[in-house]
Each structure stands twice: as structure tokens, then as C-alpha cells.
Motif scaffolding. Structure first.
Motif, PDB file in Angstrom:
ATOM      1  N   ILE A  74      -8.528  26.519  37.526  1.00  0.00           N
ATOM      2  CA  ILE A  74      -8.686  25.338  37.145  1.00  0.00           C
ATOM      3  C   ILE A  74      -8.508  24.166  38.008  1.00  0.00           C
ATOM      4  N   MET A  75      -7.563  24.168  38.733  1.00  0.00           N
ATOM      5  CA  MET A  75      -7.202  23.018  39.973  1.00  0.00           C
ATOM      6  C   MET A  75      -8.094  23.401  40.968  1.00  0.00           C
ATOM      7  N   GLU A  76      -8.258  24.593  41.393  1.00  0.00           N
ATOM      8  CA  GLU A  76      -9.404  24.915  42.655  1.00  0.00           C
ATOM      9  C   GLU A  76     -10.797  24.310  42.212  1.00  0.00           C
ATOM     10  N   TRP A  77     -11.012  24.450  40.904  1.00  0.00           N
ATOM     11  CA  TRP A  77     -12.555  24.044  40.423  1.00  0.00           C
ATOM     12  C   TRP A  77     -12.645  22.401  40.467  1.00  0.00           C
ATOM     13  N   LEU A  78     -11.305  21.956  40.438  1.00  0.00           N
ATOM     14  CA  LEU A  78     -11.318  20.343  40.472  1.00  0.00           C
ATOM     15  C   LEU A  78     -11.203  19.840  41.899  1.00  0.00           C
ATOM     16  N   ARG A  79     -10.573  20.651  42.812  1.00  0.00           N
ATOM     17  CA  ARG A  79     -10.897  20.532  44.303  1.00  0.00           C
ATOM     18  C   ARG A  79     -12.220  20.460  44.706  1.00  0.00           C
ATOM     19  N   VAL A  80     -12.956  21.333  44.173  1.00  0.00           N
ATOM     20  CA  VAL A  80     -14.429  21.579  44.631  1.00  0.00           C
ATOM     21  C   VAL A  80     -15.329  20.450  44.167  1.00  0.00           C
ATOM     22  N   LYS A  81     -14.975  19.992  42.989  1.00  0.00           N
ATOM     23  CA  LYS A  81     -15.930  18.941  42.340  1.00  0.00           C
ATOM     24  C   LYS A  81     -15.458  17.704  43.187  1.00  0.00           C
ATOM     25  N   ALA A  82     -14.106  17.281  43.454  1.00  0.00           N
ATOM     26  CA  ALA A  82     -13.718  16.328  44.113  1.00  0.00           C
ATOM     27  C   ALA A  82     -14.258  16.033  45.683  1.00  0.00           C
ATOM     28  N   TRP A  83     -14.453  17.249  46.334  1.00  0.00           N
ATOM     29  CA  TRP A  83     -15.141  17.463  47.634  1.00  0.00           C
ATOM     30  C   TRP A  83     -16.610  17.106  47.543  1.00  0.00           C
ATOM     31  N   ARG A  84     -17.218  17.632  46.605  1.00  0.00           N
ATOM     32  CA  ARG A  84     -18.602  17.012  46.322  1.00  0.00           C
ATOM     33  C   ARG A  84     -18.900  15.421  45.996  1.00  0.00           C
ATOM     34  N   LEU A  85     -17.854  14.938  45.614  1.00  0.00           N
ATOM     35  CA  LEU A  85     -17.934  13.496  45.272  1.00  0.00           C
ATOM     36  C   LEU A  85     -17.609  12.816  46.488  1.00  0.00           C
ATOM     37  N   GLY A  86     -17.284  13.434  47.728  1.00  0.00           N
ATOM     38  CA  GLY A  86     -16.679  12.778  48.872  1.00  0.00           C
ATOM     39  C   GLY A  86     -15.246  12.511  48.717  1.00  0.00           C
ATOM     40  N   LEU A  87     -14.180  13.149  48.014  1.00  0.00           N
ATOM     41  CA  LEU A  87     -12.874  13.066  47.962  1.00  0.00           C
ATOM     42  C   LEU A  87     -12.099  14.083  48.794  1.00  0.00           C
ATOM     43  N   GLY A  88     -11.182  14.097  49.147  1.00  0.00           N
ATOM     44  CA  GLY A  88     -10.251  15.099  50.025  1.00  0.00           C
ATOM     45  C   GLY A  88      -9.126  15.401  49.053  1.00  0.00           C
TER      46      GLY A  88
END
Length: 271
Positions: free
Chosen positions: A94-108
Motif C-alpha cells: 500500500i505505501m509504495e503505491w502511495l509513493r507512486v501516486k505522489a510521484w505522478r503528482l509531482g511530489l517526492g
């Protein structure tokens, strides 16, 4: 944007702007309950948004960090879970999926290890019977002209080092993977981050089944397992293989596939 396009360029961010992230972006990362479903059906995991990053950073120095050093960020995300079979794998997924979603939105983001869970639970006011399983820093990446990211790119083993055919250490040739349309799945799976980038996993293909084999001495206690399952599953779905991971593994498979004692089979994906 496709999952595979995102993860090939995705990086860990350790320097963040001190500005807060717009709530709408955080809400999009966290999504709804359906967005954060992991590999365990009916799991009771929850994502906790830590809004005041400065206070959290000052309070948790020594209690969490990246290689023991807390990363200062405007915000943090934690996953809180009941204790059940494979709950750590589920939280990692779950957490890695949130990281991928954050990257897609321009967040690190940056994975943080939990050094003092008791202190962290007290800070978040978590129930005694629950665990804080996963923790990341999140914010806008710092890209100032006076600071350049000089972190070396981590080296990763190639597909033929990670994938075996019908038995341990029996190399699976790229030509075989190409003939079955599986090459891209393993190519993108190898981008999955792991503790120390050790890649503590191997795959064994046997017919329509892919077994995930893990080093028993891995440092992440299950988080890395969930991460690699996410990468494999998302890449497989984009290649048209719409299966899912099964963690209910039959006994004696290690003997069947000549798995050494310091490794074990933990999951099976049906192609």
C-alpha cells in the motif's frame, strides 16, 4: 500515466521544500479506501497524514529515519495496521503505491525506518494492539540552484540474475520470457526499491505460476516483499496478465524447487 512509465524514473527524495503541500494533492495521494486496497482482502489498514512535519521531525529525532537519520519534510504518511498474517507485506504494498501516486503528482517521498515504534505510537495515539508498520516523508522536492542531487543511482541486478525456470539457480533465458510475453514484467519489477537496494527476492517460473522467493535474512521484515509484489502485479496487469498474488502457499515447495534453507517461497502469482 502508466505505472511502468512512472517507476522507471521514480527517485527517492531526501531534500524537500519547506512549503506545505496543498491538501487536495495529499487527498489525491491518500485516495479512498478502494484506492489503498493491498494484497490482503478485508484488511483493516489505515493511512495517517502527519500534517505538522516540523513538530514531528523535532519530536521523533532518533525514533525514525533513513539509515537512522530522520529526514526533515513538511509532512509524513504512516500506515497503521492490525496484526494479522502478512500485514507487513500488505502495508509495504500500500505505501509504495502511495509513493507512486505522489510521484505522478509531482511530489517526492522517502521511506523511513521505524526505530522506536512505542514513541511513534504515542505520538500518533495509536491503539496498543495496532502497529505503525510503514512511514514515509512527503513534500515538494527541493530543486534549488545551489543544491544538486549527487546521489549515485543504485545498481540493480538484471533479469537473468533474478528469474529462474522450474528450479533454484536454473537460469531463465530472455528468449523464453520473450516467447511468453513476460520480459517487460520482470524488467519493471527490478525497479522495486528494497532495504539497502539488496533485491532480496528471486522468481521461479513453472508453467502458469510465478513463485516469489525471499531471503530469510532480509532486513525489512516484510515491507520489501509487499513492494516487489506491487511492482510485479502492476507491470503484469499492464501486459495483460490480470492475476493476483496468493500468499497461501502449499507445504514442501522449497524441496520441490531445491530452495536453499536461507530462502523461502512466500507467494505465487497465477499468470
Amino acid at each position: 500515466m502508466r505505472f511502468t512509465s512512472l517507476v522507471e524514473d521514480m527517485k527517492t527524495i531526501r531534500d524537500f521544500k519547506k512549503v506545505v503541500v496543498d491538501k487536495s494533492l495529499i487527498e489525491e495521494v491518500m485516495g479512498t479506501d478502494n484506492d489503498i486496497r493491498g494484497i490482503i482482502e478485508d484488511s483493516n489498514d489505515s493511512v495517517v497524514f502527519i500534517e505538522n512535519g516540523k513538530m514531528f521531525y523535532q519530536t521523533l529525532v532518533g525514533g525514525a529515519g533513513y539509515y537512522g537519520k530522520i529526514i526533515e519534510a513538511p509532512h509524513y504518511l504512516a500506515i497503521v495496521s492490525d496484526v494479522y498474517p502478512h500485514h507487513k507485506e500488505n502495508s509495504g504494498y500500500i505505501m509504495e503505491w502511495l509513493r507512486v501516486k505522489a510521484w505522478r503528482l509531482g511530489l517526492g517521498t522517502c521511506w523511513l525506518s521505524i526505530e522506536d515504534e512505542k514513541e511513534l505510537k504515542n505520538y500518533l495515539r495509536i491503539k496498543e494492539e495496532q502497529e505503525v508498520v510503514a512511514l514515509i516523508a512527503i513534500g515538494h522536492p527541493y530543486k534549488g540552484i545551489f543544491k544538486t542531487d549527487v546521489s549515485p543511482k543504485s545498481s540493480r541486478m538484471g533479469i537473468e540474475d533474478l528469474v529462474y525456470l522450474k528450479g533454484w539457480k536454473n537460469p531463465c533465458k530472455i528468449e523464453y520470457l520473450d516467447s511468453r510475453g513476460l520480459t517487460n514484467i520482470f524488467y519493471y519489477a527490478k525497479f522495486a526499491p528494497s532495504w539497502g537496494n539488496n533485491q532480496p527476492w528471486r522468481f521461479i517460473i513453472d508453467g502458469e505460476k510465478v513463485f516469489l522467493v525471499i531471503d530469510r535474512e532480509e532486513k525489512s521484515s516484510g515491507i520489501d516483499r509487499g513492494i516487489i509484489m506491487l511492482y510485479f502485479e502492476k507491470a503484469a496487469h499492464e501486459e495483460g496478465f490480470t492475476g493476483k498474488w496468493n500468499l497461501d502457499i502449499e507445504e514442501n515447495l522449497e524441496d520441490k524447487y531445491n530452495i536453499p534453507q536461507n530462502h523461502k517461497i512466500i507467494a505465487c502469482y497465477n499468470l
